[in-house]
Scaffold this active site. Structure first.
Site, short mmCIF file in Angstrom:
data_model
loop_
_atom_site.label_atom_id
_atom_site.label_comp_id
_atom_site.label_asym_id
_atom_site.label_seq_id
_atom_site.Cartn_x
_atom_site.Cartn_y
_atom_site.Cartn_z
N LYS A 1 47.39 47.00 44.00
CA LYS A 1 47.03 47.83 42.85
C LYS A 1 48.31 48.32 42.16
O LYS A 1 49.13 49.01 42.78
CB LYS A 1 46.22 49.05 43.32
CG LYS A 1 44.84 48.68 43.84
CD LYS A 1 43.93 48.30 42.69
CE LYS A 1 42.49 48.14 43.13
NZ LYS A 1 41.65 47.63 42.03
N ASP B 1 46.68 43.84 40.38
CA ASP B 1 45.57 44.41 39.62
C ASP B 1 46.02 45.68 38.92
O ASP B 1 46.23 46.71 39.56
CB ASP B 1 44.38 44.70 40.55
CG ASP B 1 43.13 45.08 39.76
OD1 ASP B 1 43.21 45.19 38.53
OD2 ASP B 1 42.08 45.28 40.40
N GLU C 1 45.43 40.73 37.25
CA GLU C 1 44.06 41.13 36.93
C GLU C 1 44.08 42.27 35.91
O GLU C 1 44.76 43.28 36.11
CB GLU C 1 43.41 41.59 38.24
CG GLU C 1 41.93 41.79 38.19
CD GLU C 1 41.37 41.93 39.62
OE1 GLU C 1 41.81 41.19 40.54
OE2 GLU C 1 40.51 42.79 39.82
N ASP D 1 38.46 41.56 34.69
CA ASP D 1 37.62 42.31 35.63
C ASP D 1 36.85 43.39 34.87
O ASP D 1 35.65 43.24 34.59
CB ASP D 1 38.49 42.90 36.75
CG ASP D 1 37.68 43.59 37.83
OD1 ASP D 1 36.45 43.39 37.87
OD2 ASP D 1 38.26 44.34 38.64
N LYS E 1 32.22 40.84 39.91
CA LYS E 1 31.63 41.82 40.81
C LYS E 1 30.12 41.71 40.61
O LYS E 1 29.56 42.29 39.66
CB LYS E 1 32.12 43.23 40.47
CG LYS E 1 33.61 43.46 40.79
CD LYS E 1 34.02 44.85 40.39
CE LYS E 1 35.36 45.27 40.98
NZ LYS E 1 36.42 44.28 41.04
O1 LIG Z 1 38.84 42.69 44.40
C1 LIG Z 1 39.28 43.08 45.50
O2 LIG Z 1 40.05 42.38 46.18
C2 LIG Z 1 38.89 44.42 46.03
C3 LIG Z 1 38.02 45.25 45.16
C4 LIG Z 1 38.72 46.00 44.07
O3 LIG Z 1 39.90 45.86 43.90
C5 LIG Z 1 37.94 46.94 43.27
C6 LIG Z 1 36.97 47.68 43.91
C7 LIG Z 1 36.22 48.61 43.23
C8 LIG Z 1 36.44 48.82 41.89
C9 LIG Z 1 37.39 48.09 41.22
C10 LIG Z 1 38.13 47.13 41.90
C11 LIG Z 1 39.05 46.28 41.09
O4 LIG Z 1 39.17 45.09 41.33
O5 LIG Z 1 39.59 46.76 40.11
MG LIG Z 2 40.21 44.77 39.31
#
Ligand SMILES: O=C(O)CCC(=O)c1ccccc1C(=O)O
Ligand SMILES: [Mg+2]
Length: 352
Positions: A148, A177, A203, A238, A262
């Site tokens: 992240k 991400d 991402e 995403d 998702k």
């Molecule tokens: O995608 C993954 O590897 C884990 C999940 C994750 O990062 C996530 C989980 C909940 C809300 C947003 C996110 C995201 O991808 O931004």
């Molecule tokens: Mg994401």
């Protein structure tokens, strides 16, 4: 729970029950949107006249642009105790998570898992804490990691990128991400840096929520398309994908980057996945930090997907302080049988 019955054996009318949950996480999740300490959502249960029972989960993420948990509760209350195919179909499209949950509760458990097992990406915490977790998870056998970013100062995070890459085993890949935190200039600096490094994709470098207005949204989408053209590292969408409508829109616009899907946020899951499949899109299945009820549905989508099998974004468990709500603990591979073993009824009963 009897999941073996085929959908066509079921009646047209169901008894609806639902339970709202608020679950503290073991460790807060830090993203560009702030600190996430507890997960709220609603589990729905549908029972048809023959006694067949199905469960679904509405696990919204309002900062992605989904409805709120209050909207979901209000939607359930408005449906009442008896629902039909028609009343379910008439739910507003903006209640995408609830629509998805009810569709999951109605769907029969079809077979057709394409894979016995799939790789999993290890989720790294934001900031300095990432390094120790990466070392530990590499030791455990993970070869895909997700970090992240966009949480701290960009310059400091860029410095950390090389430290992380230095700790990665040969052939491993890092997903970054940003959760939409960067402006275009910052994203360009990052992507220039990523070009020479083992970064699988970046991402959602940029994003504007609906509330920020159409001009801001258009600018963010132009930035995403520009970045995808100008740099070699793939860009993944995403936050841009909330609901089957967004998926259709980006496919229609010819997006050739990655789609982080998702399933809990898609609403019309089947429709979105069929469109992605027809376009031979590059898909990464990802957790919305739902309980095992929603995770089972989402993971079944991943195990049925016929396209390229990329590492799952489900390296998130243990996640909840109360482990009864978790899916399988993060491991370098997840097995189809681990998914089949997830039992929604246990979670329903735990909420009584
Ligand atoms: O995608 C993954 O590897 C884990 C999940 C994750 O990062 C996530 C989980 C909940 C809300 C947003 C996110 C995201 O991808 O931004
Ligand atoms: Mg994401």
């Amino acid at each position: 729970m009897d999941t073996k019955k085929h959908e066509c054996e079921r009646g047209e009318s169901y008894r609806l029950a639902w339970r709202r949950y608020r679950l503290p996480m073991r460790v807060s999740v830090r993203t560009a949107h702030g600190v996430w300490a507890e997960r709220e959502g609603v589990i729905v249960r549908l029972e048809d006249d023959a006694g067949n029972v199905g469960y679904g989960e509405a696990a919204p993420i309002p900062w992605f642009g989904t409805e709120t948990v209050e909207d979901i509760e209000a939607g359930c209350a408005a449906l009442g105790e008896r629902v039909t195919r028609e009343t379910l179909g008439a739910l507003p499209v903006r209640l995408g998570c609830l629509r998805g949950a009810l569709a999951a509760a109605r769907a029969a458990d079809a077979d057709g898992m394409k894979h016995d097992y799939l790789r999993v990406a290890a989720l790294l915490p934001a900031g300095e804490a990432a390094r120790a977790v990466l070392v530990e998870q590499a030791e455990a056998g993970f070869r895909v990691f997700k970090w992240k970013v966009g949480v701290a100062d960009a310059r400091a995070e860029m410095g950390q990128l090389d430290e992380l890459c230095g700790e990665m085993p040969e052939g491993a890949r890092l997903r970054l991400d940003a959760n939409g935190a960067w402006d275009r200039r910052t994203a360009e600096r990052w992507l220039a840096l990523c070009a020479e490094r083992p970064v699988e994709f970046v991402e959602q470098p940029c994003f504007a929520a609906a509330g920020e207005g159409e001009t801001a949204q258009r600018r963010a989408e132009d930035a995403l398309r520009g970045l995808a053209e100008d740099y070699p590292t793939p860009i993944a969408l995403d936050e841009s994908l909330v609901g089957a409508g967004d998926v259709a829109r980006w496919l229609g616009a010819g997006w050739r980057g990655v789609f982080v899907v998702k399933p809990s946020l898609l609403g019309e899951v089947r429709k979105a996945l069929d469109a992605l499949s027809a376009a031979k899109a590059s898909v990464v299945f990802s957790s919305a930090l739902e309980t095992a009820v929603g995770a089972r549905m989402a993971l079944e989508c991943a195990f049925r997907w016929e396209g390229e099998a990329r590492a799952l974004g489900f390296g998130v468990w243990p996640l909840f302080a109360d482990r009864r709500f978790d899916g399988p603990p993060a491991a370098p591979f997840m097995r189809a049988e681990d998914v089949a073993r997830l039992n929604p009824e246990t979670i329903w009963n735990a909420l009584s």
